[in-house]
Design a protein around this motif. Structure first.
Motif, short mmCIF file in Angstrom:
data_model
loop_
_atom_site.label_atom_id
_atom_site.label_comp_id
_atom_site.label_asym_id
_atom_site.label_seq_id
_atom_site.Cartn_x
_atom_site.Cartn_y
_atom_site.Cartn_z
N SER A 24 0.85 -1.19 0.00
CA SER A 24 0.00 0.00 0.00
C SER A 24 0.88 1.24 0.00
O SER A 24 2.04 1.20 0.42
CB SER A 24 -0.92 0.02 1.22
N VAL A 25 0.31 2.34 -0.47
CA VAL A 25 1.01 3.63 -0.50
C VAL A 25 0.02 4.72 -0.09
O VAL A 25 -1.12 4.72 -0.55
CB VAL A 25 1.57 3.95 -1.90
N ARG A 26 0.47 5.62 0.78
CA ARG A 26 -0.37 6.76 1.17
C ARG A 26 0.42 8.04 1.00
O ARG A 26 1.50 8.19 1.59
CB ARG A 26 -0.84 6.63 2.62
N GLU A 30 2.22 16.83 -0.84
CA GLU A 30 3.05 16.82 -2.04
C GLU A 30 4.50 16.43 -1.78
O GLU A 30 5.26 16.19 -2.73
CB GLU A 30 2.99 18.19 -2.74
N HIS A 31 4.92 16.36 -0.53
CA HIS A 31 6.31 15.98 -0.28
C HIS A 31 6.48 14.97 0.85
O HIS A 31 7.56 14.84 1.43
CB HIS A 31 7.16 17.22 0.01
N LEU A 32 5.42 14.21 1.15
CA LEU A 32 5.51 13.22 2.22
C LEU A 32 4.61 12.04 1.90
O LEU A 32 3.44 12.22 1.54
CB LEU A 32 5.08 13.86 3.55
N PHE A 33 5.14 10.82 2.03
CA PHE A 33 4.32 9.63 1.79
C PHE A 33 4.81 8.48 2.67
O PHE A 33 5.93 8.49 3.20
CB PHE A 33 4.36 9.21 0.32
N SER A 34 3.94 7.51 2.85
CA SER A 34 4.29 6.30 3.59
C SER A 34 3.85 5.11 2.75
O SER A 34 2.99 5.22 1.88
CB SER A 34 3.62 6.28 4.97
N PHE A 35 4.46 3.95 3.04
CA PHE A 35 4.11 2.77 2.28
C PHE A 35 4.39 1.53 3.10
O PHE A 35 5.21 1.55 4.04
CB PHE A 35 4.89 2.71 0.96
N LEU A 93 11.12 6.40 -5.83
CA LEU A 93 10.40 5.69 -4.78
C LEU A 93 9.00 6.26 -4.58
O LEU A 93 8.06 5.53 -4.29
CB LEU A 93 11.19 5.78 -3.47
N GLN A 94 8.84 7.58 -4.78
CA GLN A 94 7.54 8.19 -4.56
C GLN A 94 6.50 7.76 -5.60
O GLN A 94 5.31 7.99 -5.41
CB GLN A 94 7.67 9.71 -4.59
N ALA A 95 6.95 7.09 -6.65
CA ALA A 95 6.04 6.65 -7.71
C ALA A 95 5.64 5.18 -7.57
O ALA A 95 4.91 4.65 -8.42
CB ALA A 95 6.68 6.87 -9.08
N ILE A 96 6.08 4.52 -6.50
CA ILE A 96 5.74 3.10 -6.35
C ILE A 96 4.23 2.92 -6.16
O ILE A 96 3.53 3.82 -5.69
CB ILE A 96 6.49 2.47 -5.16
N ASP A 100 4.38 -3.43 -6.84
CA ASP A 100 5.73 -3.18 -7.32
C ASP A 100 6.76 -3.89 -6.45
O ASP A 100 6.57 -4.05 -5.24
CB ASP A 100 6.03 -1.69 -7.33
N PRO A 101 7.91 -4.26 -7.04
CA PRO A 101 8.98 -4.88 -6.26
C PRO A 101 9.84 -3.83 -5.58
O PRO A 101 9.95 -2.69 -6.06
CB PRO A 101 9.77 -5.64 -7.32
N ILE A 102 10.46 -4.20 -4.47
CA ILE A 102 11.33 -3.28 -3.75
C ILE A 102 12.39 -4.10 -3.02
O ILE A 102 12.12 -5.20 -2.54
CB ILE A 102 10.51 -2.41 -2.77
N TYR A 103 13.58 -3.55 -2.96
CA TYR A 103 14.64 -4.23 -2.24
C TYR A 103 14.53 -3.98 -0.74
O TYR A 103 14.19 -2.88 -0.30
CB TYR A 103 16.01 -3.71 -2.69
#
Length: 270
Positions: A24-26, A30-35, A93-96, A100-103
């Motif tokens: 999930s992504v929230r 415009e300059h802060l997100f969590s996932f 990263l902000q476009a995930i 999507d895969p992530i390391y």
């Protein structure tokens, strides 16, 4: 094979990393997100630690250290990140998106953990910006409530929209499966904003100096090295200024080898 399997297989395998999936992504503003991402069954960490995460950029893994925002018992891993338009990692990263895969690194570590602190009565979790992340983990750890009678999480930001997870924290973690009942009695949340109108305005250091930092807690209206323990996570200037204030009041910095009165995440300190 489904779409997620195809996406996950698109990242080159690296021995020191695992490939996980974004759940999930929230976007808070415009300059802060969590996932959140999947958590491998083999990953163990202490609440408050950080881990390396990243993406493949130009065919090679690009990694950065991120504090884990979820508690050690959670089935998923959560992270809080800024968005830097020209940042090598965060610009991508902000476009995930979910799937999507992530390391993910295999060796969490850090000093913002209970092992670095001596026993005490009041625990202050003081952070600015994305420095909130490790405290989201600690605030949902039952051991924190067993070791301290009062926990105050203070989050300092510039704008009201920067107060990520505000509703959950203002609700004293109500409904949390492990600490909900204890948090109602022991946990306090004090957000502060510097550039917009808000009930509490000012920098955390100023709140400590004029006593507002202690208004929601029983005990002295100042730091006391005999009873108080402090964790700091924010900008380098914030960490330095608060650490100097604490040292002037007789506090000693702790580490995993030698617990003390306060802790800073040294991995993020210049």
């Amino acid at each position: 094979m489904n779409n997620s399997d195809l996406q996950l297989s698109s990242l080159p395998e690296i021995a020191s990393l695992s490939v996980q999936r974004v759940l999930s992504v929230r976007h808070w503003n415009e300059h802060l997100f969590s996932f959140t991402i999947t958590r491998p069954a083999s990953l163990r960490f202490r609440s408050g630690e950080f881990v390396m995460i990243g993406l493949a950029v130009e065919g090679r893994p690009l990694l950065r250290a991120y504090s884990i925002a979820s508690p050690a018992w959670a089935e998923e891993l959560e992270f809080l990140s800024i968005k830097v338009p020209d940042g090598p990692l965060t610009s991508q990263l902000q476009a995930i998106a979910p799937g999507d895969p992530i390391y993910l690194g295999k060796k969490p570590t850090g000093t913002l953990v209970l092992d670095t602190l001596l026993p005490g009565r009041r625990l202050f979790l003081l952070g600015t910006g994305t420095g909130l992340a490790p405290f989201l983990s600690l605030a949902r750890d039952p051991e924190v409530y067993d070791r301290f009678g009062q926990i105050l999480l203070t989050h300092g930001v510039r704008r009201v929209s920067d107060l990520a997870f505000r509703d959950m924290l203002e609700g004293a973690l109500a409904g949390d499966p492990l600490v909900g009942d204890q948090a109602l009695l022991q946990f306090r949340y004090q957000p502060t904003v510097t550039r917009e109108e808000f009930p509490t305005r000012g920098r955390i250091g100023d709140l400590a100096r004029d006593g507002r930092l202690f208004a929601k807690l029983a005990g002295p209206a100042q730091f006391c090295s005999e009873t108080d323990r402090v964790m700091l996570c924010g900008s380098m200037a914030f960490n330095r200024d608060m650490a100097n204030m604490l040292r002037e009041q007789g506090f000693a910095e702790g580490s995993n080898a030698q617990p003390g009165h306060f802790a800073i995440e040294r991995a993020f300190v210049d």
